[in-house]
Design a protein around this motif. Structure first.
Motif, PDB file in Angstrom:
ATOM      1  N   GLY A 171     -73.281  18.498  11.289  1.00 57.54           N
ATOM      2  CA  GLY A 171     -74.731  18.658  11.287  1.00 57.54           C
ATOM      3  C   GLY A 171     -75.319  18.949  12.660  1.00 57.54           C
ATOM      4  O   GLY A 171     -74.606  19.167  13.646  1.00 57.54           O
ATOM      5  N   GLU A 174     -79.526  14.458  15.124  1.00 59.91           N
ATOM      6  CA  GLU A 174     -80.264  13.593  14.199  1.00 59.91           C
ATOM      7  C   GLU A 174     -81.707  13.373  14.659  1.00 59.91           C
ATOM      8  O   GLU A 174     -82.586  13.044  13.854  1.00 59.91           O
ATOM      9  N   ALA A 179     -82.656  19.000  11.438  1.00 57.63           N
ATOM     10  CA  ALA A 179     -81.255  18.678  11.145  1.00 57.63           C
ATOM     11  C   ALA A 179     -81.164  17.825   9.878  1.00 57.63           C
ATOM     12  O   ALA A 179     -80.231  17.971   9.075  1.00 57.63           O
ATOM     13  N   ARG A 183     -79.391  19.143   6.341  1.00 62.39           N
ATOM     14  CA  ARG A 183     -78.380  18.356   5.625  1.00 62.39           C
ATOM     15  C   ARG A 183     -78.816  18.086   4.184  1.00 62.39           C
ATOM     16  O   ARG A 183     -78.020  18.192   3.259  1.00 62.39           O
ATOM     17  N   GLN A 205     -70.962  14.296   9.831  1.00 59.91           N
ATOM     18  CA  GLN A 205     -71.470  13.797  11.120  1.00 59.91           C
ATOM     19  C   GLN A 205     -72.574  14.677  11.665  1.00 59.91           C
ATOM     20  O   GLN A 205     -72.478  15.911  11.583  1.00 59.91           O
ATOM     21  N   TYR A 206     -73.619  14.045  12.232  1.00 56.73           N
ATOM     22  CA  TYR A 206     -74.587  14.800  13.029  1.00 56.73           C
ATOM     23  C   TYR A 206     -73.947  15.110  14.386  1.00 56.73           C
ATOM     24  O   TYR A 206     -72.938  14.497  14.756  1.00 56.73           O
ATOM     25  N   THR A 207     -74.558  16.035  15.118  1.00 56.58           N
ATOM     26  CA  THR A 207     -74.010  16.452  16.419  1.00 56.58           C
ATOM     27  C   THR A 207     -75.031  16.152  17.513  1.00 56.58           C
ATOM     28  O   THR A 207     -76.100  16.786  17.560  1.00 56.58           O
ATOM     29  N   TRP A 210     -77.208  18.783  19.451  1.00 56.54           N
ATOM     30  CA  TRP A 210     -76.787  20.098  18.947  1.00 56.54           C
ATOM     31  C   TRP A 210     -75.711  20.708  19.859  1.00 56.54           C
ATOM     32  O   TRP A 210     -75.567  21.930  19.947  1.00 56.54           O
TER      33      TRP A 210
END
Ligand code: BGC
Length: 352
Positions: A171, A174, A179, A183, A205-207, A210
């Motif tokens: 992803g 957050e 984002a 998702r 998972q979020y990143t 970014w």
């Protein structure tokens, strides 16, 4: 327009203007010069706050927005916060002190940037949230794309290629409301297949920030945990897709499994042509930037802007404009991003 405030802030020019007005003979040439100075003081002044210039798209946003403000006869000052909340808030303060008529903000953090709306409103300056929503605030307007739809387009194109097996979701940040929406959109498509047991979401998972390097690390972990048994990856944008594809290349899976993206970045479109990335989502930055600039002018003039939709930001229903995103695969590169002049054919198809 807060012309009077501009006079106070633009001290030197104001004194010059006064001097000119006081000393001038009423010749027509001098009147023209005076008129020009008065007009300069009177132009709409817009503050444009960006989170970052890390991803290619934000350069386009900056350039196109500034160009449109100039076309409309206004002036703009753009500042980027390099991914730091405190910096973004200080930049907002600075622009408010400099007398902007309206602030257009790409918030770094959806929640933290509510402070910007408060500061601006204290100074009677309205705020337009650009591309990303500022949550839990008395925000004035929001202009973006249908971001849940972006996530749906990403997952749909991946599922068109592979609809069984082990999926990974890589992803965005957050802290960015988009984002979350990307998702959600992806899950609208994936959840029924998860429920039916056709696919298993083995990594989700979020990143942070970014950051493509973080996406690459996360993808390496996913491969490691699964013994390289991954069949498809939904990546939230072209930056994270780049990280994912680097990770896949370490185990020879690049070009073997579908990977999504977003933004129609040049490198991503080249990867689509090479076959290592399956799709990207094209969002017309030109339309976004032009409409945002027009909106800012109307807001500065004190007009109310009728919008077809509203988006709830946790505190209020924000009057919003949401533009349509478009799926780009190897089959429609020409009639989308090339035809629109976003990227040119030579850059895409000529190996650097
Ligand atoms: C934007 C994307 C961009 C991402 C990272 C999101 O809020 O909508 O277009 O790729 O931020 O900068």
């Amino acid at each position: 327009m807060k012309t009077f405030k501009n006079y106070l802030v633009g001290g030197a020019t104001f004194i010059l203007l006064l001097t000119l007005v006081a000393c001038s003979e009423p010749t027509s040439e001098k009147s023209a010069a005076e008129a020009k100075l008065i007009t300069e003081q009177d132009t709409v002044f817009i503050g444009f706050l960006l989170d970052t210039l890390q991803d290619e798209r934000w350069y386009n946003d900056k350039e196109l927005f500034e160009e449109e403000v100039a076309n409309l006869g206004g002036r703009v000052k753009t500042l980027a916060a390099n991914g730091l909340d405190d910096v973004q808030i200080s930049q907002a303060e600075l622009l408010i002190e400099e007398g902007v008529d309206v602030l257009v903000v790409v918030p770094r953090d959806a929640a933290a940037s509510a402070a910007i709306v408060e500061l601006a409103h204290e100074a009677d300056v309205k705020v337009i949230s650009y591309d990303r929503l500022i949550t839990n605030s008395d925000l004035d307007y929001y202009i973006s794309f249908d971001n849940e739809r972006v996530g749906e387009l990403q997952a749909q194109e991946i599922v068109n290629n592979v609809d069984t097996g082990n999926f990974a979701y890589i992803g965005g940040a957050e802290s960015d409301n988009n984002a979350i929406l990307f998702r959600q959109g992806a899950m609208n498509i994936l959840q029924p297949l998860i429920d039916s047991g056709d696919i298993e979401l083995v990594y989700d998972q979020y990143t942070e920030g970014w950051n493509p390097d973080v996406a690459e690390e996360n993808m390496l972990s996913a491969l490691d945990e699964q013994g390289d048994d991954i069949d498809a990856v939904v990546a939230a944008n072209d930056g994270t897709a780049g990280g994912v594809i680097n990770a896949l290349s370490t185990v020879g899976l690049d070009g073997e499994i579908p990977v999504s993206g977003q933004d129609a970045e040049l490198n991503a479109v080249r990867r689509i042509v090479d076959g290592t990335q399956t799709m990207t989502v094209y969002k017309s930055i030109n339309t976004l930037a032009v409409q945002a600039a027009e909106m800012a002018f109307k807001v500065a003039a004190g007009d109310d802007i009728p919008t077809e939709t509203t988006v709830n930001n946790g505190q209020i229903d924000v009057p919003s404009i949401l533009l349509e995103p478009i799926t780009v695969t190897e089959d429609n590169i020409d009639e989308t991003i090339i035809q629109d002049g976003y990227l040119n054919e030579e850059d895409i198809y000529t190996t650097p």
